[in-house]
Design a protein around this motif. Structure first.
Motif, PDB file in Angstrom:
ATOM      1  N   ALA A   3     -38.503 -34.175 -39.055  1.00 27.81           N
ATOM      2  CA  ALA A   3     -40.010 -34.654 -39.171  1.00 27.81           C
ATOM      3  C   ALA A   3     -40.899 -34.260 -39.739  1.00 27.81           C
ATOM      4  CB  ALA A   3     -40.386 -34.890 -37.531  1.00 27.81           C
ATOM      5  N   LEU A   4     -40.855 -32.777 -40.022  1.00 19.15           N
ATOM      6  CA  LEU A   4     -41.811 -32.025 -40.756  1.00 19.15           C
ATOM      7  C   LEU A   4     -41.594 -32.152 -42.209  1.00 19.15           C
ATOM      8  CD1 LEU A   4     -42.190 -28.613 -38.974  1.00 19.15           C
ATOM      9  CD2 LEU A   4     -44.068 -30.181 -39.537  1.00 19.15           C
ATOM     10  N   GLY A   5     -40.661 -32.591 -42.757  1.00 22.02           N
ATOM     11  CA  GLY A   5     -40.349 -32.908 -44.184  1.00 22.02           C
ATOM     12  C   GLY A   5     -40.328 -31.459 -44.812  1.00 22.02           C
ATOM     13  N   ASP A   6     -41.119 -31.440 -46.031  1.00 16.47           N
ATOM     14  CA  ASP A   6     -41.324 -30.075 -46.642  1.00 16.47           C
ATOM     15  C   ASP A   6     -42.316 -29.040 -45.936  1.00 16.47           C
ATOM     16  OD1 ASP A   6     -39.740 -31.254 -48.422  1.00 16.47           O
ATOM     17  OD2 ASP A   6     -41.261 -31.908 -49.894  1.00 16.47           O
ATOM     18  N   ASN A   7     -42.861 -29.555 -45.009  1.00 15.48           N
ATOM     19  CA  ASN A   7     -43.846 -28.249 -44.488  1.00 15.48           C
ATOM     20  C   ASN A   7     -42.990 -27.323 -43.482  1.00 15.48           C
ATOM     21  OD1 ASN A   7     -46.704 -29.672 -44.843  1.00 15.48           O
ATOM     22  ND2 ASN A   7     -45.220 -31.714 -44.208  1.00 15.48           N
ATOM     23  N   ALA A   8     -43.570 -26.141 -43.451  1.00 16.02           N
ATOM     24  CA  ALA A   8     -42.801 -25.188 -42.748  1.00 16.02           C
ATOM     25  C   ALA A   8     -43.231 -25.159 -41.429  1.00 16.02           C
ATOM     26  CB  ALA A   8     -43.337 -23.779 -43.410  1.00 16.02           C
ATOM     27  N   LEU A   9     -42.374 -24.600 -40.582  1.00 12.18           N
ATOM     28  CA  LEU A   9     -42.375 -24.386 -39.298  1.00 12.18           C
ATOM     29  C   LEU A   9     -43.669 -23.652 -38.877  1.00 12.18           C
ATOM     30  CD1 LEU A   9     -38.647 -23.959 -37.980  1.00 12.18           C
ATOM     31  CD2 LEU A   9     -40.136 -25.977 -37.536  1.00 12.18           C
ATOM     32  N   SER A  10     -43.725 -22.621 -39.666  1.00 14.19           N
ATOM     33  CA  SER A  10     -45.176 -21.860 -39.452  1.00 14.19           C
ATOM     34  C   SER A  10     -46.374 -22.425 -39.347  1.00 14.19           C
ATOM     35  CB  SER A  10     -45.003 -20.609 -40.519  1.00 14.19           C
ATOM     36  OG  SER A  10     -45.143 -21.035 -41.807  1.00 14.19           O
ATOM     37  N   SER A  11     -46.582 -23.736 -40.135  1.00 16.84           N
ATOM     38  CA  SER A  11     -47.616 -24.682 -40.024  1.00 16.84           C
ATOM     39  C   SER A  11     -47.828 -25.197 -38.907  1.00 16.84           C
ATOM     40  CB  SER A  11     -47.694 -25.739 -41.250  1.00 16.84           C
ATOM     41  OG  SER A  11     -46.705 -26.515 -41.076  1.00 16.84           O
ATOM     42  N   VAL A  12     -46.963 -25.437 -37.895  1.00 13.23           N
ATOM     43  CA  VAL A  12     -47.217 -26.159 -36.884  1.00 13.23           C
ATOM     44  C   VAL A  12     -47.949 -25.250 -35.727  1.00 13.23           C
ATOM     45  CG1 VAL A  12     -46.122 -27.051 -34.555  1.00 13.23           C
ATOM     46  CG2 VAL A  12     -45.072 -27.190 -36.869  1.00 13.23           C
ATOM     47  N   PHE A  13     -49.243 -25.940 -35.280  1.00 11.03           N
ATOM     48  CA  PHE A  13     -50.085 -24.982 -34.207  1.00 11.03           C
ATOM     49  C   PHE A  13     -50.032 -25.671 -32.855  1.00 11.03           C
ATOM     50  CE2 PHE A  13     -52.719 -28.145 -36.798  1.00 11.03           C
ATOM     51  CZ  PHE A  13     -52.903 -28.954 -35.781  1.00 11.03           C
ATOM     52  N   ALA A  14     -49.313 -26.725 -32.642  1.00  8.94           N
ATOM     53  CA  ALA A  14     -49.216 -27.313 -31.106  1.00  8.94           C
ATOM     54  C   ALA A  14     -48.153 -28.397 -31.249  1.00  8.94           C
ATOM     55  CB  ALA A  14     -50.270 -28.018 -30.773  1.00  8.94           C
ATOM     56  N   ILE A  15     -47.412 -28.533 -30.125  1.00 11.26           N
ATOM     57  CA  ILE A  15     -46.119 -29.474 -29.997  1.00 11.26           C
ATOM     58  C   ILE A  15     -46.705 -30.246 -28.646  1.00 11.26           C
ATOM     59  CG2 ILE A  15     -43.931 -30.078 -29.568  1.00 11.26           C
ATOM     60  CD1 ILE A  15     -43.326 -27.243 -30.875  1.00 11.26           C
ATOM     61  N   ASP A  16     -46.945 -31.546 -28.873  1.00  7.93           N
ATOM     62  CA  ASP A  16     -47.587 -32.477 -27.937  1.00  7.93           C
ATOM     63  C   ASP A  16     -46.410 -33.156 -27.414  1.00  7.93           C
ATOM     64  OD1 ASP A  16     -50.277 -31.786 -28.173  1.00  7.93           O
ATOM     65  OD2 ASP A  16     -50.427 -33.098 -29.770  1.00  7.93           O
ATOM     66  N   VAL A  17     -46.389 -33.295 -26.012  1.00 12.26           N
ATOM     67  CA  VAL A  17     -45.445 -34.363 -25.477  1.00 12.26           C
ATOM     68  C   VAL A  17     -46.119 -35.539 -25.191  1.00 12.26           C
ATOM     69  CG1 VAL A  17     -43.937 -34.861 -23.381  1.00 12.26           C
ATOM     70  CG2 VAL A  17     -43.992 -32.268 -24.353  1.00 12.26           C
ATOM     71  N   LYS A  23     -49.686 -20.308 -29.510  1.00 12.01           N
ATOM     72  CA  LYS A  23     -50.100 -19.041 -28.951  1.00 12.01           C
ATOM     73  C   LYS A  23     -48.949 -18.643 -28.080  1.00 12.01           C
ATOM     74  CE  LYS A  23     -54.464 -19.729 -28.168  1.00 12.01           C
ATOM     75  NZ  LYS A  23     -54.793 -21.004 -29.056  1.00 12.01           N
ATOM     76  N   ASN A  24     -48.387 -19.705 -27.444  1.00 10.34           N
ATOM     77  CA  ASN A  24     -47.315 -19.512 -26.328  1.00 10.34           C
ATOM     78  C   ASN A  24     -45.840 -19.819 -26.647  1.00 10.34           C
ATOM     79  OD1 ASN A  24     -49.442 -18.756 -24.170  1.00 10.34           O
ATOM     80  ND2 ASN A  24     -49.920 -20.842 -24.488  1.00 10.34           N
ATOM     81  N   LEU A  25     -45.725 -20.636 -27.602  1.00 11.62           N
ATOM     82  CA  LEU A  25     -44.558 -21.088 -28.245  1.00 11.62           C
ATOM     83  C   LEU A  25     -44.814 -21.531 -29.666  1.00 11.62           C
ATOM     84  CD1 LEU A  25     -41.444 -21.555 -27.952  1.00 11.62           C
ATOM     85  CD2 LEU A  25     -41.851 -23.625 -27.163  1.00 11.62           C
ATOM     86  N   ALA A  26     -44.431 -20.801 -30.804  1.00 14.60           N
ATOM     87  CA  ALA A  26     -44.562 -21.165 -31.922  1.00 14.60           C
ATOM     88  C   ALA A  26     -43.151 -21.916 -32.486  1.00 14.60           C
ATOM     89  CB  ALA A  26     -44.574 -19.895 -33.098  1.00 14.60           C
ATOM     90  N   ALA A  27     -43.352 -22.952 -33.352  1.00 13.78           N
ATOM     91  CA  ALA A  27     -42.308 -23.624 -33.849  1.00 13.78           C
ATOM     92  C   ALA A  27     -41.591 -22.902 -34.722  1.00 13.78           C
ATOM     93  CB  ALA A  27     -42.714 -24.917 -34.583  1.00 13.78           C
ATOM     94  N   SER A  28     -42.329 -21.579 -35.388  1.00 12.85           N
ATOM     95  CA  SER A  28     -41.589 -20.959 -36.178  1.00 12.85           C
ATOM     96  C   SER A  28     -40.426 -19.814 -35.490  1.00 12.85           C
ATOM     97  CB  SER A  28     -42.385 -20.004 -36.888  1.00 12.85           C
ATOM     98  OG  SER A  28     -43.532 -19.521 -36.292  1.00 12.85           O
TER      99      SER A  28
END
Length: 390
Positions: free
Chosen positions: A120-134, A48-53
């Motif tokens: 790392a995502l392979g065939d999955n789209a950036l728009s499918s990412v809902f969070a990025i954890d550190v 919601k604050n930073l989308a991978a897409s």
């Protein structure tokens, strides 16, 4: 005079351009709620604050941290995404994770490139990412900075219909039965007006049913208490109940068309709260709501920084309020306005910065005018060696 005005106009334009450019390509998230950990998540960047897409081919993600070791990157990124190809639990996929290793690192800093993330995502789209954890990578660390460079703005996302996926997680899930509601989510956590054609909502829940359940155990409810758009509104109130198009004992999928039919229109701008409730088949406990491939709404203000709460549990990102356990339209739900307040503060601060810049330029221009005006009324007397009035 005209030349002086042109110079002043150019100065003001340059100042304004430099102010906007500070927000155009880079996003720096607030990491004040990061936690110290040696084997878990220290910070989460919510979509919601930073989308991978939003990432472009030139994007780099730089993570600053305290602690750790000097001979390797002490942090790694973990992408939380919806994997449509994994149908072992549900025919429409399930949540998954992918680890990203830093391509560069030095003491207290790790850099991840666009190529690292997409690989790392392979065939999955950036728009499918809902969070990025550190996450900690073998030593005790605390995230102190998270910056993504060369990313798309909200306006660019909106103009090009670039989608994103979000997750709403219940910190303290509630069990409902006999047509009650297990989870309620306000518009500040899930703006339903971002749903569009090809968007989906998925509820993840616990139940006492077998996997091959015949009747849907849950329903999705759209509530509006001050409605001006839906033909189904009665006394400005809508309680639109949506049946899933795909379900089992753990997942339920709701499509855009079914939601529009239940609500009476595909204009969801008046929806204030959404619920996931049971249908009397079994007690259910809804733990998560995923909204897949939703739109981004264009903004007149710069991107806000991350203000989602981070704990040692990477899934604890959103707290929802307990719903009224009734089948009839519930009373107006008090919404958490912290997100909107933060946005108002950001907008006010931004406006003050611009006003301050313009005010400074105007004051400087006034001084220049006074000096030039005075000199234009005087001439230099060679004999007296000083300026005298004309």
């Amino acid at each position: 005079m005209k030349r002086t005005l042109s110079v002043i106009t150019a100065v003001i334009a340059a100042a304004a351009a430099s102010t906007f450019s500070a927000f155009a390509g880079d996003i720096e998230l607030d990491t004040k709620k990061a936690v110290e950990t040696d084997n878990g998540v220290t910070f989460t960047a919510d979509s919601k604050n930073l989308a991978a897409s939003q990432f472009t081919a030139d994007t780099t993600v730089t993570v600053a941290y305290s602690g750790g070791e000097s001979d390797k990157s002490s942090v790694k990124l973990v992408l939380d995404y919806w994997d449509k190809s994994n149908t072992s639990e549900f025919d429409f996929g399930s949540p998954a994770t992918a680890e990203v290793t830093a391509s560069e690192f030095k003491d207290g800093e790790a850099v991840f490139t666009y190529a690292d993330i997409t690989a790392a995502l392979g065939d999955n789209a950036l728009s499918s990412v809902f969070a990025i954890d550190v996450e900690a990578n073998g030593s005790t660390v605390t995230c102190t900075g998270f910056t993504a460079t060369n990313v798309l703005s909200a306006n660019e996302m909106a103009e090009n219909d670039i989608r994103r996926t979000i997750r709403v997680h219940a910190k303290r899930p509630t069990t409902s039965q006999d047509w009650g509601q297990s989870i309620s989510v306000g518009v500040d956590q899930f703006d339903v007006s971002t749903l569009a054609e090809n968007s989906f909502v998925i509820a993840v829940f616990e139940s006492e049913l077998e996997k091959d359940v015949v009747s849907a155990p849950v329903e999705f409810i759209l509530q509006s208490t001050d409605d001006t758009v839906s033909p189904k509104a009665k006394n400005n109130t809508v309680w639109g109940k949506v049946a899933p198009v795909l379900f089992n004992n753990k997942y339920a999928l709701f499509d855009f068309e079914s939601m529009a039919d239940a609500y009476g229109t595909d204009d969801f701008s008046c929806v204030s709260t959404v619920y996931v409730g049971d249908t009397g088949k079994s007690p259910i406990t809804c733990t998560d709501i995923y909204a897949l491939d939703i739109r981004t709404i264009a903004k007149d203000e710069p991107e806000v920084t991350d203000d989602s709460e981070v704990t040692s549990d990477s899934n604890d990102t959103v707290e929802t309020t307990k719903p009224a356990e009734t089948q009839a339209p519930a009373a107006v739900t008090n919404k958490d306005n912290s997100s909107s307040d933060d946005k108002d503060d950001e907008g006010s601060n931004f406006k003050l910065i611009v006003i301050g810049i313009i005010a400074g330029v105007v004051v400087a221009a006034g001084v220049i005018f006074l000096i030039l005006g005075r000199k234009s009324r005087e001439t230099y007397d060679v004999n007296k060696h000083r300026y005298v009035k004309k």
